[in-house]
Scaffold this motif. Structure first.
Motif, mmCIF file in Angstrom:
data_model
loop_
_atom_site.group_PDB
_atom_site.id
_atom_site.type_symbol
_atom_site.label_atom_id
_atom_site.label_comp_id
_atom_site.label_asym_id
_atom_site.label_seq_id
_atom_site.Cartn_x
_atom_site.Cartn_y
_atom_site.Cartn_z
ATOM 1 N N THR A 133 0.842 -1.196 0.000
ATOM 2 C CA THR A 133 0.000 0.000 0.000
ATOM 3 C C THR A 133 0.875 1.243 0.000
ATOM 4 N N THR A 183 -0.483 4.505 -1.460
ATOM 5 C CA THR A 183 -1.417 5.586 -1.110
ATOM 6 C C THR A 183 -2.667 4.979 -0.496
ATOM 7 N N TYR A 184 -3.259 5.701 0.441
ATOM 8 C CA TYR A 184 -4.482 5.213 1.082
ATOM 9 C C TYR A 184 -5.335 6.397 1.504
ATOM 10 N N ASN A 220 2.438 6.587 1.807
ATOM 11 C CA ASN A 220 3.235 5.767 2.707
ATOM 12 C C ASN A 220 4.543 5.437 1.994
ATOM 13 N N ASN A 237 -2.506 -1.093 10.060
ATOM 14 C CA ASN A 237 -3.179 -0.106 9.228
ATOM 15 C C ASN A 237 -3.692 1.019 10.125
ATOM 16 N N GLU A 283 -8.248 -0.887 6.686
ATOM 17 C CA GLU A 283 -8.186 -1.585 5.392
ATOM 18 C C GLU A 283 -6.773 -1.898 4.932
ATOM 19 N N ASP A 284 -5.965 -0.858 4.783
ATOM 20 C CA ASP A 284 -4.732 -1.016 4.025
ATOM 21 C C ASP A 284 -3.548 -1.378 4.918
ATOM 22 N N ASP A 285 -2.866 -2.476 4.572
ATOM 23 C CA ASP A 285 -1.674 -2.878 5.310
ATOM 24 C C ASP A 285 -0.539 -1.907 4.966
ATOM 25 N N LEU A 286 -0.054 -1.183 5.975
ATOM 26 C CA LEU A 286 0.943 -0.140 5.708
ATOM 27 C C LEU A 286 2.380 -0.600 5.933
ATOM 28 N N ASP A 322 1.289 5.067 -8.674
ATOM 29 C CA ASP A 322 0.173 4.863 -7.744
ATOM 30 C C ASP A 322 -0.727 6.096 -7.729
ATOM 31 N N ARG A 375 -5.194 7.402 -9.091
ATOM 32 C CA ARG A 375 -6.165 8.115 -8.240
ATOM 33 C C ARG A 375 -6.706 9.358 -8.939
ATOM 34 N N GLY A 415 1.812 7.809 6.680
ATOM 35 C CA GLY A 415 2.062 6.369 6.651
ATOM 36 C C GLY A 415 2.669 5.814 7.916
#
Ligand code: SF4
Length: 200
Positions: free
Chosen positions: A2, A4-5, A14, A33, A37-40, A54, A58, A70
């Motif tokens: 990941t 961007t989140y 991140n 995270n 949601e997102d594994d950082l 990335d 978006r 991040g």
């Protein structure tokens, strides 16, 4: 991986898991995270080209800001962060913030603040404590108690080069009396003060 989140109305970036601190409250010590949601955790640091690619997936027009944050200290990759921020500015009308521990000058071994100009709009520095001793007890900087004075010096030096410099503290991590002392430090340095909500 990941890179961007989304969090709130902002898009976070991140770019590293490295950090000169090891804060007792760091989300990295308990979670993988910050948004459910997102594994950082990065298996490796993404390259500049990977980060740009990335972003290109978006719709940057829908976010209030892009935030370098991040799981880690973005200024551990200061030169790359500035290159990416300038590329974003050249291609998008977007506000850019960095959430930092304010130790960029120590980390990079030079005064990097002039390089913020034209790249970063807002520098948000986690103050975390009202004294050098308390800061080190909580944040465990690899630079020792000197980190606290250094982050204040960084804030002062950054002011001419960005629209806003913010000192932030997290509520529930210190008594109200310490929050008030932190507010006074922000005033003496001449920066904005913000109390952030603690994320469980
Ligand atoms: S400065 Fe931020 S990333 Fe680094 S240990 Fe503290 S909370 Fe975690």
């Amino acid at each position: 991986m990941t890179i961007t989140y989304e969090l709130g109305n902002s898009l976070y970036v991140n770019i590293t898991n490295r950090c000169s601190n090891a804060c007792a409250f760091c989300l990295r010590s308990k979670h993988d995270n910050v948004n459910g949601e997102d594994d950082l955790w990065l298996e490796r640091e993404p390259t500049i080209d990977e980060i740009k690619a990335d972003f290109e997936k978006r719709n940057l027009g829908k976010y209030d800001a892009v935030v370098f944050c991040g799981f880690g200290e973005p200024t551990e990759r200061f030169d790359d962060m500035i290159k990416i921020a300038k590329w974003l500015k050249e291609n998008h009308d977007v506000q850019i913030r960095v959430n930092t521990n304010g130790q960029a000058n120590l980390i990079n071994g030079r005064d990097v603040t002039p390089e913020l100009r034209g790249a970063i709009d807002i520098v948000s520095i986690s103050l975390n404590a009202p004294t050098a001793e308390a800061y080190q007890k909580i944040c465990h900087s690899r630079y020792g108690e000197g980190a606290f004075a250094a982050l204040q010096e960084f804030a002062k030096k950054a002011k001419p080069y960005v629209k806003d410099v913010v000192f932030s503290v997290v509520d529930k991590t210190m008594p109200d009396s310490d929050i008030e002392l932190c507010r006074q430090i922000a005033e003496s340095v001449g920066v904005t003060f913000r109390v952030r909500e603690y994320i469980e």
